[in-house]
Write an enzyme that holds these catalytic residues in place. Structure first.
Site, PDB file in Angstrom:
ATOM      1  N   CYS A 114     -12.884 -47.069  14.769  1.00  0.00           N
ATOM      2  CA  CYS A 114     -13.627 -45.820  15.002  1.00  0.00           C
ATOM      3  C   CYS A 114     -15.142 -46.013  14.957  1.00  0.00           C
ATOM      4  O   CYS A 114     -15.887 -45.162  15.430  1.00  0.00           O
ATOM      5  CB  CYS A 114     -13.217 -44.764  13.996  1.00  0.00           C
ATOM      6  SG  CYS A 114     -11.453 -44.468  13.970  1.00  0.00           S
ATOM      7  N   HIS A 256     -18.208 -38.939  12.565  1.00  0.00           N
ATOM      8  CA  HIS A 256     -16.948 -39.270  13.240  1.00  0.00           C
ATOM      9  C   HIS A 256     -15.992 -38.090  13.089  1.00  0.00           C
ATOM     10  O   HIS A 256     -15.820 -37.544  12.004  1.00  0.00           O
ATOM     11  CB  HIS A 256     -16.363 -40.527  12.595  1.00  0.00           C
ATOM     12  CG  HIS A 256     -14.990 -40.849  13.051  1.00  0.00           C
ATOM     13  ND1 HIS A 256     -14.649 -40.894  14.382  1.00  0.00           N
ATOM     14  CD2 HIS A 256     -13.854 -41.141  12.361  1.00  0.00           C
ATOM     15  CE1 HIS A 256     -13.374 -41.197  14.498  1.00  0.00           C
ATOM     16  NE2 HIS A 256     -12.860 -41.346  13.282  1.00  0.00           N
ATOM     17  N   ASN A 286      -9.023 -36.897  16.772  1.00  0.00           N
ATOM     18  CA  ASN A 286      -9.693 -38.155  16.426  1.00  0.00           C
ATOM     19  C   ASN A 286      -9.538 -39.134  17.588  1.00  0.00           C
ATOM     20  O   ASN A 286      -8.441 -39.631  17.833  1.00  0.00           O
ATOM     21  CB  ASN A 286      -9.059 -38.713  15.147  1.00  0.00           C
ATOM     22  CG  ASN A 286      -9.718 -40.005  14.694  1.00  0.00           C
ATOM     23  OD1 ASN A 286     -10.521 -40.601  15.412  1.00  0.00           O
ATOM     24  ND2 ASN A 286      -9.364 -40.442  13.492  1.00  0.00           N
TER      25      ASN A 286
HETATM   26  N1  ACO Z   1       3.425 -31.756   9.603  1.00  0.00           N
HETATM   27  C1  ACO Z   1       4.024 -31.180   8.548  1.00  0.00           C
HETATM   28  N2  ACO Z   1       4.103 -31.781   7.355  1.00  0.00           N
HETATM   29  C2  ACO Z   1       3.542 -32.991   7.217  1.00  0.00           C
HETATM   30  C3  ACO Z   1       2.912 -33.636   8.285  1.00  0.00           C
HETATM   31  C4  ACO Z   1       2.854 -32.972   9.515  1.00  0.00           C
HETATM   32  N3  ACO Z   1       2.252 -33.495  10.601  1.00  0.00           N
HETATM   33  N4  ACO Z   1       2.452 -34.834   7.847  1.00  0.00           N
HETATM   34  C5  ACO Z   1       2.794 -34.928   6.558  1.00  0.00           C
HETATM   35  N5  ACO Z   1       3.454 -33.825   6.177  1.00  0.00           N
HETATM   36  C6  ACO Z   1       3.998 -33.507   4.861  1.00  0.00           C
HETATM   37  C7  ACO Z   1       4.318 -34.773   4.078  1.00  0.00           C
HETATM   38  O1  ACO Z   1       5.601 -35.237   4.422  1.00  0.00           O
HETATM   39  C8  ACO Z   1       4.245 -34.253   2.669  1.00  0.00           C
HETATM   40  O2  ACO Z   1       5.431 -33.563   2.376  1.00  0.00           O
HETATM   41  P1  ACO Z   1       6.134 -33.756   0.943  1.00  0.00           P
HETATM   42  O3  ACO Z   1       5.133 -33.268  -0.055  1.00  0.00           O
HETATM   43  O4  ACO Z   1       7.349 -32.916   1.064  1.00  0.00           O
HETATM   44  O5  ACO Z   1       6.399 -35.229   0.834  1.00  0.00           O
HETATM   45  C9  ACO Z   1       3.126 -33.226   2.721  1.00  0.00           C
HETATM   46  O6  ACO Z   1       2.982 -32.872   4.097  1.00  0.00           O
HETATM   47  C10 ACO Z   1       1.810 -33.735   2.191  1.00  0.00           C
HETATM   48  O7  ACO Z   1       1.560 -34.992   2.772  1.00  0.00           O
HETATM   49  P2  ACO Z   1       0.244 -35.788   2.428  1.00  0.00           P
HETATM   50  O8  ACO Z   1       0.233 -37.086   3.182  1.00  0.00           O
HETATM   51  O9  ACO Z   1       0.070 -35.830   0.963  1.00  0.00           O
HETATM   52  O10 ACO Z   1      -0.836 -34.787   3.046  1.00  0.00           O
HETATM   53  P3  ACO Z   1      -2.389 -34.810   2.861  1.00  0.00           P
HETATM   54  O11 ACO Z   1      -2.810 -33.523   2.305  1.00  0.00           O
HETATM   55  O12 ACO Z   1      -2.877 -36.054   2.205  1.00  0.00           O
HETATM   56  O13 ACO Z   1      -2.871 -34.836   4.371  1.00  0.00           O
HETATM   57  C11 ACO Z   1      -3.705 -36.323   6.068  1.00  0.00           C
HETATM   58  C12 ACO Z   1      -2.515 -35.921   5.200  1.00  0.00           C
HETATM   59  C13 ACO Z   1      -4.088 -35.158   6.947  1.00  0.00           C
HETATM   60  C14 ACO Z   1      -3.326 -37.524   6.919  1.00  0.00           C
HETATM   61  C15 ACO Z   1      -4.881 -36.665   5.129  1.00  0.00           C
HETATM   62  O14 ACO Z   1      -4.495 -37.612   4.186  1.00  0.00           O
HETATM   63  C16 ACO Z   1      -6.054 -37.168   5.885  1.00  0.00           C
HETATM   64  O15 ACO Z   1      -6.711 -36.427   6.568  1.00  0.00           O
HETATM   65  N6  ACO Z   1      -6.396 -38.450   5.739  1.00  0.00           N
HETATM   66  C17 ACO Z   1      -7.468 -39.026   6.511  1.00  0.00           C
HETATM   67  C18 ACO Z   1      -6.853 -39.863   7.522  1.00  0.00           C
HETATM   68  C19 ACO Z   1      -7.565 -39.910   8.820  1.00  0.00           C
HETATM   69  O16 ACO Z   1      -8.182 -38.989   9.299  1.00  0.00           O
HETATM   70  N7  ACO Z   1      -7.412 -41.074   9.407  1.00  0.00           N
HETATM   71  C20 ACO Z   1      -7.875 -41.287  10.727  1.00  0.00           C
HETATM   72  C21 ACO Z   1      -8.130 -42.714  10.959  1.00  0.00           C
HETATM   73  S1  ACO Z   1      -9.461 -43.273   9.997  1.00  0.00           S
HETATM   74  C22 ACO Z   1     -10.665 -42.385  10.478  1.00  0.00           C
HETATM   75  O17 ACO Z   1     -10.768 -42.103  11.658  1.00  0.00           O
HETATM   76  C23 ACO Z   1     -11.621 -41.929   9.488  1.00  0.00           C
END
Ligand code: ACO
Length: 329
Positions: A114, A256, A286
């Site tokens: 990225c 970003h 993204n």
């Molecule tokens: N739809 C519905 N439910 C979902 C989804 C989805 N798409 N994805 C995950 N869940 C569920 C999980 O299974 C979990 O359920 P559970 O509690 O029953 O096990 C629950 O939602 C929570 O999951 P988490 O992974 O803990 O959710 P979190 O609040 O951490 O959000 C996310 C996840 C959005 C990926 C977050 O961690 C994030 O934004 N991370 C940054 C990652 C990113 O943007 N990376 C991009 C590449 S790097 C960059 O560009 C910076």
């Protein structure tokens, strides 16, 4: 003291197909409510088979050249930031060179995920120091959705495809946007938190093998989130300090576009109102290396950036890599 470096033209291109959260609900077990709450993303563009990385790059490049008032033949170098190129070989930069009807000028890809566009911009800044007459095409182009596992709902809702391009020039051809400073960083010790291992020499493809999840983006979202916020906030502070500025001196921050919660957390750490932060993640998702040049092009073309403004760019991606740049309009 580095020699002056400028952006003389900008362009963006998005694939023709828009995928809303409602469209994704039909593919994977997710909901508009979950995606919007966790990421701020409402829609993104998905490239079709006739829109590989090079085609998106070509369309963005043509617009950047037109915006700069230049022809492809005026270019001296081509740099493409991408982690989802058409092939392992040839590189997307070489494919793009051929599509532009050019031969001979150096063309290469930069793999910094990225942060790829800002890595390209800083590389171009170094090249324009060496060659003040250089006119360098710097592109961020991605079809990340080609490497996204649509059975993994935690990642497949985050990404979109697109390209953004800039024509970067040196003191021999001053442009209207000055690249005041740029800074690159990396930390490979935590690279395992965000990977696409499959197909590499440590994770070899074998004839007839079934493609597994290791061929797609795999991510520890929570840890990536924390690193992204800390690194982008830190590097933004460092580049401001090195230029005798504070966040209050900046007219617009373009981070970003990964996730609205990451963007808001960076704004909070920098003590900047969200009014001064550019956001298009809701419409674009993204797009990895394309994220910054798409956002920058939109901010200029919509009049959000006006002459005289100071703009701060910051990116974070797999590797990990992160980067920042300071622009004076
Ligand atoms: N739809 C519905 N439910 C979902 C989804 C989805 N798409 N994805 C995950 N869940 C569920 C999980 O299974 C979990 O359920 P559970 O509690 O029953 O096990 C629950 O939602 C929570 O999951 P988490 O992974 O803990 O959710 P979190 O609040 O951490 O959000 C996310 C996840 C959005 C990926 C977050 O961690 C994030 O934004 N991370 C940054 C990652 C990113 O943007 N990376 C991009 C590449 S790097 C960059 O560009 C910076």
């Amino acid at each position: 003291m580095s020699s002056p470096c400028f952006i003389s033209g900008l362009g963006l291109h998005l694939p023709r197909t828009t995928m809303t959260n409602a469209d994704l609900e039909r593919i994977v077990d997710t909901s508009d409510e979950w995606i919007v709450t966790r990421t701020g993303i409402k829609a993104r563009h998905f490239a079709q088979d006739d829109e590989p990385c090079s085609v998106l790059a070509y369309n963005a490049a043509c617009k950047a050249l037109e915006n700069a008032g230049l022809a492809p033949q005026d270019l001296t170098h081509i740099f493409v930031g991408t982690c989802s190129g058409d092939y392992n070989l040839p590189t997307t930069a070489c494919l793009l060179q051929d599509m532009l009807g050019l031969k001979g000028l150096p063309a290469f890809d930069l793999a910094a995920a990225c942060s790829g566009f800002l890595y390209g911009l800083e590389t171009a800044r170094a090249f324009t120091s060496l060659y003040p007459d250089a006119r360098i095409l710097v592109v961020g182009s991605e079809v990340v959705t080609a490497r996204v596992n649509f059975e993994d709902r935690t990642t497949c809702v985050l990404f979109g495809d697109g390209a953004g391009a800039a024509v970067v020039t040196g003191s021999g051809n001053p442009g209207r946007i000055k690249v005041v400073d740029a800074m690159l960083k990396a930390d490979g010790s935590v690279g395992g938190l965000l990977t696409i291992h499959g197909g590499g020499s440590a994770c070899k493809p074998r004839l007839g093998q079934t493609i597994g999840p290791e061929y797609f983006v795999q991510m520890n979202g929570r840890d990536v989130f924390k690193h992204a916020v800390r690194c982008m906030a830190e590097i933004s502070g460092t580049i401001l300090e090195r230029n005798g500025l504070t966040a209050g001196d900046i007219d617009l921050i373009i981070p970003h576009q990964a996730n609205i919660r990451i963007i808001e957390a960076i704004a909070k750490k920098l003590d900047v109102d969200m009014e001064k932060v550019f956001v298009n993640v809701d419409r674009i998702g993204n797009t990895s290396a394309a994220s910054i040049p798409i956002a920058l092009t939109e901010a200029v073309s919509t009049g959000r950036i006006q002459p005289g403004m100071k703009v701060l760019l910051s990116a974070f991606g797999g590797g990990f890599t992160w980067a920042s740049a300071l622009l004076q309009f």
